[in-house]
Design a protein around this motif. Sequence first.
Motif, mmCIF file in Angstrom:
data_model
loop_
_atom_site.group_PDB
_atom_site.id
_atom_site.type_symbol
_atom_site.label_atom_id
_atom_site.label_comp_id
_atom_site.label_asym_id
_atom_site.label_seq_id
_atom_site.Cartn_x
_atom_site.Cartn_y
_atom_site.Cartn_z
ATOM 1 N N GLN A 133 0.851 -1.141 0.122
ATOM 2 C CA GLN A 133 -0.082 0.047 0.071
ATOM 3 C C GLN A 133 1.093 1.329 -0.216
ATOM 4 O O GLN A 133 2.073 1.328 0.634
ATOM 5 C CB GLN A 133 -0.953 0.213 1.333
ATOM 6 C CG GLN A 133 -1.819 -1.224 1.438
ATOM 7 C CD GLN A 133 -2.550 -1.055 2.492
ATOM 8 O OE1 GLN A 133 -3.156 0.108 2.893
ATOM 9 N NE2 GLN A 133 -3.196 -2.344 3.021
ATOM 10 N N PRO A 134 0.544 2.368 -0.494
ATOM 11 C CA PRO A 134 1.359 3.628 -0.537
ATOM 12 C C PRO A 134 1.514 4.037 1.109
ATOM 13 O O PRO A 134 0.446 3.998 1.715
ATOM 14 C CB PRO A 134 0.322 4.624 -1.104
ATOM 15 C CG PRO A 134 -0.595 3.736 -2.141
ATOM 16 C CD PRO A 134 -0.930 2.447 -1.262
ATOM 17 N N ALA A 135 2.671 4.142 1.263
ATOM 18 C CA ALA A 135 3.029 4.393 2.778
ATOM 19 C C ALA A 135 4.299 5.011 2.823
ATOM 20 O O ALA A 135 5.403 4.549 2.019
ATOM 21 C CB ALA A 135 2.748 3.118 3.680
ATOM 22 N N ILE A 136 4.577 6.025 3.902
ATOM 23 C CA ILE A 136 5.965 6.641 3.978
ATOM 24 C C ILE A 136 6.260 6.474 5.377
ATOM 25 O O ILE A 136 5.868 7.661 6.187
ATOM 26 C CB ILE A 136 5.951 7.884 3.302
ATOM 27 C CG1 ILE A 136 5.705 8.071 2.021
ATOM 28 C CG2 ILE A 136 7.579 8.429 3.610
ATOM 29 C CD1 ILE A 136 5.668 9.438 1.299
ATOM 30 N N PRO A 137 6.885 5.404 5.890
ATOM 31 C CA PRO A 137 7.222 5.739 7.369
ATOM 32 C C PRO A 137 8.279 6.437 7.544
ATOM 33 O O PRO A 137 9.401 6.640 6.880
ATOM 34 C CB PRO A 137 7.805 3.966 7.464
ATOM 35 C CG PRO A 137 7.185 3.418 6.275
ATOM 36 C CD PRO A 137 7.276 4.141 5.144
ATOM 37 N N VAL A 138 8.120 7.163 8.614
ATOM 38 C CA VAL A 138 9.138 8.408 8.679
ATOM 39 C C VAL A 138 9.898 8.001 10.064
ATOM 40 O O VAL A 138 9.303 8.113 11.218
ATOM 41 C CB VAL A 138 8.663 9.804 8.882
ATOM 42 C CG1 VAL A 138 9.584 10.845 9.301
ATOM 43 C CG2 VAL A 138 8.070 10.126 7.693
#
Length: 211
Positions: A133-138
Amino acid sequence: MTIKERYDGCLDYWRSQMPSPTTELHYDNPFQLLMAVMLSAQCTDKRINQISPALFEAFPTPQVMAQSSVEEIFPYIKSVSYPNSKAQHLYDMACMLVDKFHGQVPATMQELTQLPGVGRKTANVMLGTVFNQPAIPVDTHVFRVSNRIGLATGKTPLEVETGLKKHLSPADQIKAHHWILLHGRYVCKASKPDCLNCGVSRFCKTFNQKK
């Protein structure tokens, strides 16, 4: 330099160097990755990969872990940071997986963040890496590098995540997370960024301000 030029330059370089980036954590299934990511908070992936084989063998499923105890889990993770709280989180997480999610790792942000010890960053790792899924862990690397380069500025991880999402296609989001993270881990380090050997220095806001 426009923000689009900065993104295009960085992404083109990283894509040429690492077309298919992924996590450096070792795992074979979603439950194993969830445990590894939870343990990796303020700890190196190298350390987690050293201790995870024995942990995974001892607790192959949420059901097995839920039938154990914090005291049984602790010896397997005692060399990582904050082992007491992480052992408790692992046990509680496994119990909730069994009691509420039929022993399966859920695939939504809302459900993942209900699990003890699972915050937004960990949930995003699972959504992007396991469930595509589109996701950006920061994490700390993504936060630092995004601000330094000028890809996204913010005082909180959520602000940086929101900024990155504005400029990254859904297909590039989890790849960009890995690219930025690895860039921060090996090149744009916290105390001594290796600017002279950085492939994206010409696109970096901080580097060019120093000239």
